[in-house]
Design a protein around this motif. Sequence first.
Motif, short mmCIF file in Angstrom:
data_model
loop_
_atom_site.label_atom_id
_atom_site.label_comp_id
_atom_site.label_asym_id
_atom_site.label_seq_id
_atom_site.Cartn_x
_atom_site.Cartn_y
_atom_site.Cartn_z
N GLY A 175 58.34 -30.32 13.47
CA GLY A 175 58.18 -31.27 14.56
C GLY A 175 59.14 -32.45 14.52
N ALA A 195 51.78 -28.99 22.05
CA ALA A 195 51.08 -29.03 20.76
C ALA A 195 49.69 -29.64 20.92
CB ALA A 195 51.90 -29.82 19.76
N GLN A 196 49.61 -30.72 21.70
CA GLN A 196 48.32 -31.38 21.92
C GLN A 196 47.34 -30.42 22.59
OE1 GLN A 196 47.79 -35.02 21.28
NE2 GLN A 196 45.75 -34.12 21.25
N VAL A 225 47.43 -27.02 22.66
CA VAL A 225 47.06 -25.90 21.79
C VAL A 225 46.06 -26.37 20.73
CG1 VAL A 225 47.89 -24.23 20.09
CG2 VAL A 225 49.22 -24.66 22.16
N ALA A 226 46.35 -27.49 20.10
CA ALA A 226 45.46 -28.01 19.04
C ALA A 226 44.06 -28.24 19.60
CB ALA A 226 46.03 -29.29 18.44
N THR A 227 43.98 -28.81 20.79
CA THR A 227 42.67 -29.12 21.38
C THR A 227 41.92 -27.83 21.71
OG1 THR A 227 43.68 -31.09 22.31
CG2 THR A 227 41.53 -30.46 23.18
N SER A 238 57.20 -30.69 24.08
CA SER A 238 56.63 -29.95 22.95
C SER A 238 55.40 -30.66 22.41
CB SER A 238 57.69 -29.72 21.88
OG SER A 238 58.03 -30.94 21.27
N ARG A 239 55.40 -32.00 22.50
CA ARG A 239 54.20 -32.74 22.07
C ARG A 239 53.01 -32.41 22.94
NH1 ARG A 239 55.43 -38.91 20.20
NH2 ARG A 239 57.37 -38.47 19.11
N VAL A 256 42.24 -24.92 20.28
CA VAL A 256 41.80 -24.26 19.04
C VAL A 256 40.60 -24.98 18.45
CG1 VAL A 256 42.45 -23.68 16.67
CG2 VAL A 256 44.07 -23.28 18.51
N VAL A 257 40.59 -26.30 18.54
CA VAL A 257 39.56 -27.05 17.83
C VAL A 257 38.21 -27.00 18.55
CG1 VAL A 257 39.32 -29.50 18.45
CG2 VAL A 257 39.96 -28.85 16.12
N PHE A 261 35.55 -24.81 17.17
CA PHE A 261 35.11 -25.27 15.85
C PHE A 261 34.18 -26.47 15.98
CE2 PHE A 261 38.74 -22.68 14.90
CZ PHE A 261 38.34 -22.01 13.76
N ALA A 262 34.45 -27.30 16.98
CA ALA A 262 33.61 -28.49 17.17
C ALA A 262 32.28 -28.13 17.83
CB ALA A 262 34.36 -29.52 18.01
#
Lengths: 264, 314
Positions: free
Chosen positions: A3, A14-15, A17-19, A10-11, A21-22, A25-26
Amino acid sequence: MIGTRSTRRSRLIAQLVATVVVIPFAFPLVTILVTSFGGEGAVANYAAVISETPFLRFALNSLVIAVGTVALVYACTMSAGYAFAKMQFRGKSLLFNAILVGLILPTLAIIVPIFITVQRLGLFSNPIAVIVPLSATLVPFTLLLARNYLVGIPDEILEAARVDGATSFGTLIRIVIPLSAPISAVVVVWAFLQAWNDLFLPLLILQDEDARAITQVPLYFTSQYGSDVPKIFASLVLLSLPIVIAYLALQKLFERGLTAGAVK
Amino acid sequence: MSTQTESMKRGPAGLTPAPLGRHASAHLSRHRVAYLYLLPALILVVGVIYAGVGYNGWVSTLDWNGISPTPRSVGLGQYGKALGDPIVWSALWHTGVFAVLTILVQMALGLLMALVLTVPVRFANLYRVLMFVPVVMAPAAVSSAFRAILQPDGQVNAVLDALGLGGLGQAWLADPSLALISLAGINIWQWTGFSFILYQAALSQIDASVVEAAQMDGASPWRLVRSVVVPQLSGTHATLAITGLIGALKTFDLVYLTTGGGPARSTEFLTTYIYEQTVDRFNAGYGAALSMILLVLAMALTIAQMAAYRFGRK
């Protein structure tokens, strides 16, 4: 790393995709918490778990098991780790490997000997019958960690202590252990977590209701309350809370401890 | 006490460092005090693990309920029975399916998350905590929670309904064709944080100049990950595969507290079958033989994986 040359686009990706995926889990964590506040209401649910069930009794039993396990594992680990890291003796490599073989043992593979021994000695519902086999399965791992750490303590420091007339035991207590705080913390956290979270040995051994461990709470609830989901979830929150709080307070230590054996 | 202190004083406490495994030379025999320090760990490990496995091996040659004073020797009969027992074979199959599913998905999701978080992202530490909290929770708590969440009238189906996807709702744990996959899903939920943290640690060790050189050469992000980053993480891949396989073999709490091996034994694992045979049915001899099979499998898989890993590094 990757990064370092990130652009605004790209940020954003990334934000996103991360959200995405999470969220899965949350979701269960939030669900457990929210449901535990439902039904008759948060206060009523948690009060019922604490006052109408032997929850605190189970928690105390688990605390006894965890503290006993930590003490036994720590004493065996530091003492043997010291010898393997800093002493020369015949059969060293053989003995070390003989202990390490224990790393791959699934505890369930010795269910028959544990069950029969506990029966013969009349140790059902005795916390010692959980602490001893549990510690035996934990020591190979903690010893590997401790030995690798202790090897790094400079020999000059031990030599200086010897010149000053310290015994080898005095050196262990006054020099080696104080210098081993980081690995000691990992060993203690690891052993406590394993003991608190273990279900198999308590299930097998702790049969009297008064002697049960905290991980047996869900089974107790299902048999007593059927499917009163909010109260069951309240008990799961209470069962997980001490560990989760400890993790949040000592985040780096837990992450290092739990992955220590895997990072070579 | 005084003689012990004397002998400790004579013991030079090993001041010369030597790598483990160096051949024992004559002077080493003087350091007998070392054995005193080893004694507690040795007694514990030998007394529980070695004696346990040895005793277990003996019981596995018996037809015995674990209590009766007159066990009957049957030689290797229990092993023959195990090899001819279809439940054993299906339990091994379930373990294999479960292992492949959980290992692949956990590695993929963990790596994805670790890669994405190399870009500065908001709430990165919150995301990290949310993914790692399941790892520290007791499998007993996780399993009990999912048992309720995955009921036909549970929260997962409620969310699908709310999203207009009610048709996808299932009896996740009660349908024999779905239950094993649902168990894999629970395991993935609990352990992806472990892969994630390991990959994150490994990524921070990668040589930045190699990555920069590839970026200078105009490598696309996907190509960069596939050809430069992933190959450098081979140690982490191997570690996760080993721990995942051993973890799958050891899986017990999850199954015991959700499906109990059902419905119709569709989620029976070797561990749950051993528990049933030993504790519920008093077949100590058969349980012991199944335990030996579990142990041999764990050892064989570890040795094979370590050999493959060493081979791969050459």
